[in-house]
Design an enzyme around this catalytic site. Structure first.
Site, PDB file in Angstrom:
ATOM      1  N   HIS A 685      -1.352   5.973  -0.921  1.00  0.00           N
ATOM      2  CA  HIS A 685      -0.186   5.477  -0.193  1.00  0.00           C
ATOM      3  C   HIS A 685      -0.641   4.976   1.170  1.00  0.00           C
ATOM      4  CE1 HIS A 685       2.134   8.878  -2.493  1.00  0.00           C
ATOM      5  NE2 HIS A 685       1.842   7.873  -3.287  1.00  0.00           N
TER       6      HIS A 685
HETATM    7  C1  LIG Z   1      -2.707   4.855  -8.413  1.00  0.00           C
HETATM    8  C2  LIG Z   1      -1.458   4.810  -7.594  1.00  0.00           C
HETATM    9  C3  LIG Z   1      -0.388   5.618  -7.938  1.00  0.00           C
HETATM   10  C4  LIG Z   1       0.792   5.593  -7.200  1.00  0.00           C
HETATM   11  N1  LIG Z   1       1.833   6.355  -7.600  1.00  0.00           N
HETATM   12  C5  LIG Z   1       2.996   6.322  -6.921  1.00  0.00           C
HETATM   13  C6  LIG Z   1       4.117   7.060  -7.368  1.00  0.00           C
HETATM   14  O1  LIG Z   1       4.075   7.733  -8.397  1.00  0.00           O
HETATM   15  N2  LIG Z   1       5.243   7.012  -6.635  1.00  0.00           N
HETATM   16  C7  LIG Z   1       5.352   6.262  -5.516  1.00  0.00           C
HETATM   17  O2  LIG Z   1       6.398   6.278  -4.896  1.00  0.00           O
HETATM   18  N3  LIG Z   1       4.302   5.545  -5.085  1.00  0.00           N
HETATM   19  C8  LIG Z   1       3.142   5.541  -5.762  1.00  0.00           C
HETATM   20  N4  LIG Z   1       2.069   4.786  -5.337  1.00  0.00           N
HETATM   21  C9  LIG Z   1       2.187   4.005  -4.115  1.00  0.00           C
HETATM   22  C10 LIG Z   1       2.928   2.708  -4.331  1.00  0.00           C
HETATM   23  O3  LIG Z   1       2.423   2.031  -5.454  1.00  0.00           O
HETATM   24  C11 LIG Z   1       2.778   1.830  -3.108  1.00  0.00           C
HETATM   25  O4  LIG Z   1       3.105   2.567  -1.964  1.00  0.00           O
HETATM   26  C12 LIG Z   1       3.685   0.620  -3.148  1.00  0.00           C
HETATM   27  O5  LIG Z   1       3.456  -0.129  -4.312  1.00  0.00           O
HETATM   28  C13 LIG Z   1       3.463  -0.229  -1.959  1.00  0.00           C
HETATM   29  O6  LIG Z   1       4.245  -1.388  -2.053  1.00  0.00           O
HETATM   30  P1  LIG Z   1       3.904  -2.645  -1.220  1.00  0.00           P
HETATM   31  O7  LIG Z   1       4.952  -3.653  -1.513  1.00  0.00           O
HETATM   32  O8  LIG Z   1       3.707  -2.235   0.190  1.00  0.00           O
HETATM   33  O9  LIG Z   1       2.487  -3.146  -1.719  1.00  0.00           O
HETATM   34  P2  LIG Z   1       1.887  -3.343  -3.185  1.00  0.00           P
HETATM   35  O10 LIG Z   1       2.787  -2.824  -4.220  1.00  0.00           O
HETATM   36  O11 LIG Z   1       0.505  -2.825  -3.113  1.00  0.00           O
HETATM   37  O12 LIG Z   1       1.842  -4.919  -3.361  1.00  0.00           O
HETATM   38  C14 LIG Z   1       1.038  -5.781  -2.618  1.00  0.00           C
HETATM   39  C15 LIG Z   1       0.663  -6.974  -3.490  1.00  0.00           C
HETATM   40  O13 LIG Z   1       0.254  -8.044  -2.661  1.00  0.00           O
HETATM   41  C16 LIG Z   1      -0.836  -8.696  -3.237  1.00  0.00           C
HETATM   42  N5  LIG Z   1      -1.593  -9.380  -2.177  1.00  0.00           N
HETATM   43  C17 LIG Z   1      -2.343  -8.830  -1.198  1.00  0.00           C
HETATM   44  N6  LIG Z   1      -2.848  -9.785  -0.399  1.00  0.00           N
HETATM   45  C18 LIG Z   1      -2.401 -10.973  -0.872  1.00  0.00           C
HETATM   46  C19 LIG Z   1      -2.572 -12.342  -0.459  1.00  0.00           C
HETATM   47  N7  LIG Z   1      -3.292 -12.672   0.617  1.00  0.00           N
HETATM   48  N8  LIG Z   1      -1.987 -13.307  -1.200  1.00  0.00           N
HETATM   49  C20 LIG Z   1      -1.240 -12.983  -2.291  1.00  0.00           C
HETATM   50  N9  LIG Z   1      -1.042 -11.720  -2.709  1.00  0.00           N
HETATM   51  C21 LIG Z   1      -1.603 -10.731  -2.007  1.00  0.00           C
HETATM   52  C22 LIG Z   1      -1.617  -7.581  -3.909  1.00  0.00           C
HETATM   53  O14 LIG Z   1      -2.418  -8.086  -4.946  1.00  0.00           O
HETATM   54  C23 LIG Z   1      -0.504  -6.673  -4.421  1.00  0.00           C
HETATM   55  O15 LIG Z   1      -0.146  -6.983  -5.743  1.00  0.00           O
HETATM   56  C24 LIG Z   1       0.885   4.767  -6.067  1.00  0.00           C
HETATM   57  C25 LIG Z   1      -0.185   3.945  -5.716  1.00  0.00           C
HETATM   58  C26 LIG Z   1      -1.354   3.936  -6.474  1.00  0.00           C
HETATM   59  C27 LIG Z   1      -2.471   3.042  -6.090  1.00  0.00           C
END
Ligand SMILES: Cc1cc2nc3c(=O)[nH]c(=O)nc-3n(C[C@H](O)[C@H](O)[C@H](O)COP(=O)(O)OP(=O)(O)OC[C@H]3O[C@@H](n4cnc5c(N)ncnc54)[C@H](O)[C@@H]3O)c2cc1C
Ligand SMILES: *[C@@H]1O[C@H](CO)[C@@H](O)[C@H](O)[C@H]1NC(C)=O
Ligand SMILES: *[C@@H]1O[C@H](CO)[C@@H](O)[C@H](O)[C@H]1NC(C)=O
Ligand SMILES: *[C@@H]1O[C@H](CO)[C@@H](O)[C@H](O)[C@H]1NC(C)=O
Length: 752
Positions: A685
């Site tokens: 996270h």
């Molecule tokens: C193994 C694992 C298990 C998890 N389990 C849980 C759980 O059970 N419950 C929970 O609440 N949370 C869980 N989490 C945490 C949760 O997945 C993240 O906190 C959440 O997805 C974050 O959301 P976000 O929108 O900030 O980023 P993300 O979901 O990480 O999305 C960011 C996206 O942006 C893309 N990106 C990055 N840079 C660029 C760029 N320059 N151009 C285009 N695209 C780009 C990336 O490829 C990615 O797909 C887990 C995380 C992991 C890794």
């Protein structure tokens, strides 16, 4: 501005070349074979099983591990201290260098007295590696830690030509096949009568593959109401002023993860044309391999080999259509009341005291199908639950976004059945079904574009420039939403010229420390058929309060991870080759339980691969308290043997120890330091690196999610969290993104 220098990092290429020299390779082979050598299993009393004997006798080099490690090192590793590996291998390829790195141990007693590492006897090499693991020179510890992690990860995930891994049967890992044996037939059946979106999943129609001919791409875009221009003058598309294609739409969303997916879905449903730009690739449901090695490589940021610059914390983050939500562990927990209160009162963000935010959480949970029940509990969670009950601790069910009978354990590698409702199964489907949105996978945003209003200082967002391979595309839009996740959003904003000093600071990681307990198969409980890697990943949780800190920042949450053989072997300690292989034999009946801390946000992201994080002393103490509780839980649940991830690798046989010895072990192991590579900290996270606030001096974005500097440029991912959250962030980030999405709608309405 030239983009040639900012070549897209190739995180998706299937075949990597090995750029190591022959001498470096010689050192690497010797190291891999010291970590995982061929062992005569018959001496260990394992002759009865042929598979086990083969597993013991297989060395890393016999199975092609060093070559794969070299390829990963050459092309996938993205770390500021990556040079240590090359320098280390080069040193070891000379006798002088070996003397420097190995000291007296490189002395052989007979001519030639000083030898290169690879010429030393195995026993001596093993002692050298062990010395490295506790060396007082931090760079040597880093060298050991990284080589061990990558070698183990590769050895336990690699597949031979038959698609088999030599170790799996011996360690009791079935791989994904048994889970989906009926799937092939089902799929063939479907193929006969159904449309592609029914086979590949609901996003099929919304994905644009830029490898297709440009005309076809343009046709698909214009067919959905986007305006497209492809300049004739284009030479090579390497300049922003000269892109291969310009696409016009209402809003562009960068990143299709938990945050980006929600905003895109909200805007498209309201009738606006939305383009989603995603760096990761799209894996159709039926195309998911569920193989750990492949999934790490294809769906995780930096192939799952990401770490803080001191290598103290191993970081996991998703990078694929759906982002973290495609591979997350399904825990869907609402924002805790005390955190909402803190963000509303202390950070003065009205949103978190509003009914709107509560409604957003309800909408999000409903859309994800969040529910609390389970038909059958998996191995790790059953152990956590029993341990807590025995100790009289409170234990809660974790709400999940998958049905109660969903018992698979492979969701972290993508959910084939589509039962887990990640953004790629929910919000992005809304986007596609509205007819207003399209997703561009394999596209990395390079810069956010904006212009100055004539005669004024104010800047206004005009779109995004992104790279697909070597080509540059431009999206022109009325609003731009950045949702690259807390690790990558700061970099994109800085690269675009934003200056706010809070961008990239205050990163929180929710550090996690684990302990393990072995539950022999012969025992009555847990049921014989249950394996550590199967079942709903998180169904039970508890918590521990560090009374000394007197704030919720000292509280750790106790949960269980999903560890397939690669990650499992990568993070457990290595104290000898024999011990390591034997420990892995117990893989399928070794439970892991972890303590997760609401940390104080001391991280900084200065560039894409440079993540500095300094665990504060108070936070370390709280984690130790959590670890102590975790060990107690494993003992109470009836483990025969327990241990932690401390590099000394001590373990205790509970059946032969008396109460005093057990208490001493728990106290000693949980009071050992966690920093400086003596423990193993993980993070899944990441939050807070562009935090939301009411003044630009303390925050990177406004209370609406809009950046302080550029109008129409929003951030909508975990990086806007004002502080660490303390629980799994998915529901919170989606609810915040939902509210920010509504704010973006206001901007779009004004610009109509
Ligand atoms: C193994 C694992 C298990 C998890 N389990 C849980 C759980 O059970 N419950 C929970 O609440 N949370 C869980 N989490 C945490 C949760 O997945 C993240 O906190 C959440 O997805 C974050 O959301 P976000 O929108 O900030 O980023 P993300 O979901 O990480 O999305 C960011 C996206 O942006 C893309 N990106 C990055 N840079 C660029 C760029 N320059 N151009 C285009 N695209 C780009 C990336 O490829 C990615 O797909 C887990 C995380 C992991 C890794
Ligand atoms: C699924 O994989 C096959 C083979 O790799 C590929 O040809 C096909 O395009 C993929 N389908 C989708 C929808 O990704
Ligand atoms: C994890 O997945 C579930 C459903 O798949 C989704 O609701 C949740 O938002 C995801 N969590 C994160 C943090 O992405
Ligand atoms: C623990 O001790 C018992 C009794 O001596 C023995 O049977 C068992 O194999 C030991 N277990 C481990 C993991 O060493």
């Amino acid at each position: 501005m030239e983009f040639g220098s900012l070549r897209q990092e190739d995180e998706t290429k299937p075949f990597y070349t090995n750029s190591l020299t022959a001498r470096e390779m010689e050192s690497l082979v010797a190291i891999c074979d010291t970590l995982i050598p061929s062992i005569d299993g018959s001496k260990l009393g394992h002759v009865e099983d042929d598979g086990v004997a083969r597993y013991y006798s297989a060395s890393a080099s016999q199975t092609g591990t060093p070559d794969r490690v070299a390829r990963l090192m050459s092309e996938r590793l993205d770390h500021p201290k990556k040079w240590i590996l090359r320098v280390g291998l080069w040193f070891l390829s000379t006798w002088i260098g070996s003397l420097i790195l190995c000291g007296r141990k490189s002395f052989s007693g007979e001519f030639p007295y000083f030898r290169r590492f690879c010429k030393l006897p195995e026993k001596q090499r093993e002692e050298i590696l062990l010395n490295w693991s506790s060396s007082y020179i931090v760079l040597i510890r880093m060298l050991f830690r990284s080589l061990k992690l990558i070698t183990a990860l590769v050895f336990f995930t690699q597949l031979d030509e038959q698609g088999q891994n030599l170790a799996w049967k011996a360690i009791g890992y079935n791989g994904p096949t048994s889970d989906d044996s009926d799937h092939e037939e089902e799929l063939n059946e479907k193929k006969k009568k159904k449309k592609p979106e029914e086979i590949f999943g609901p996003l099929y129609n919304g994905i644009i593959d830029l490898t297709n001919p440009r005309d076809a791409v343009a046709k698909k875009l214009t067919g959905r109401g986007f305006t497209v221009s492809t300049p004739k003058s284009n030479k090579n598309g390497s300049f922003i002023s000269d892109p291969v294609m310009t696409i016009r739409c209402d809003a562009v969303v960068v990143g299709s993860g938990s945050g980006g997916g929600v905003v895109a879905g909200v805007l498209a449903k309201a009738g606006y044309k939305v383009l989603v730009v995603e760096k990761g690739n799209y894996y159709a449901r039926s195309n998911l391999s569920l193989l750990e090695g492949q999934a790490l490589d294809e769906m995780y940021l930096s192939a799952g080999l990401l770490a803080t610059s001191d290598m103290n914390v191993v970081i996991l983050a998703g990078s694929t259509v759906g982002g973290g939500s495609t591979i997350n562990w399904s825990a869907s927990i609402k924002t805790p009341e005390h955190v909402m209160k803190e963000w509303a009162d202390k950070s003065k963000l009205e949103m978190f005291g509003s009914d709107l935010y509560r409604e957003a959480m309800d909408v999000v949970c409903e859309r994800m199908g969040v529910q609390c029940g389970f038909v059958e509990e998996g191995f790790n969670n059953e152990i956590l639950r029993k341990g807590c009950e025995e100790l009289g601790l409170q234990v809660k069910n974790i709400p999940r976004n998958s049905p109660s009978d969903h018992y698979c354990g492979f969701c972290c590698l993508g959910c084939k059945k589509g039962q887990k409702q990640g953004t790629s199964e929910t919000w992005l489907v809304d986007l596609v079904e509205s007819g207003n949105g399209l997703i561009l996978p394999g596209c990395e945003a390079m810069e956010v574009l904006y212009e100055r209003e004539p005669g004024k200082k104010k800047k206004i967002a005009t779109g995004v420039a992104f790279a697909f391979g070597e080509e540059v595309y431009v999206v022109e839009s009325k609003a731009a939403i950045v949702a690259c996740g807390a690790l990558r959003t700061p970099d994109l904003l800085k690269r675009s010229g934003l200056k706010n000093g809070n961008i990239g600071r205050n990163l929180c990681l929710h550090p996690v420390v684990m302990a393990w307990g072995w539950f022999p198969e012969e025992e009555k409980w847990p049921e014989k058929k249950k394996k550590s890697y199967e079942g709903g990943i998180m169904t039970a949780m508890s918590s521990v309060v560090n009374a000394e800190t007197r704030s919720s920042y000292g509280e750790t949450v106790i949960q269980t991870p999903s560890l397939h053989p690669g990650m499992f072997s990568g993070i457990i300690p290595w104290t000898s080759s024999k011990d390591f292989k034997t420990r892995m034999l117990k893989f399928s009946r070794t439970a892991h339980v972890f303590a997760l801390l609401r940390d104080r946000g001391t991280g900084t992201i200065s560039s894409k691969s440079c993540i500095d994080y300094n665990l504060q002393d108070e936070d370390e103490e709280s984690l130790k308290k959590g670890l102590e509780r975790v060990l107690e839980i494993l003992i109470a649940a009836g483990a025969e043997e327990i241990g932690t991830h401390n590099s000394e690798g001590k373990s205790l046989n509970i059946t032969t120890a008396n109460a005093l010895q057990i208490a001493r072990f728990v106290r000693e192991e949980s009071s050992k330091g966690l920093k400086d590579l003596s423990g193993q900290i993980c993070s899944a996270h990441q939050m807070g690196s562009c935090r939301m606030g009411i003044r630009p001096e303390e925050s990177a974005v406004r209370p609406t999610g809009e950046t302080w500097e550029v109008e129409g440029l929003f951030v909508a991912d975990t990086s806007v969290f004002p502080t660490a959250l303390g629980v799994n962030p998915m529901v919170t980030v989606q609810s915040i993104a939902y509210c920010i999405g509504l704010n973006v709608l206001e901007v779009l309405k004004r610009k109509k």
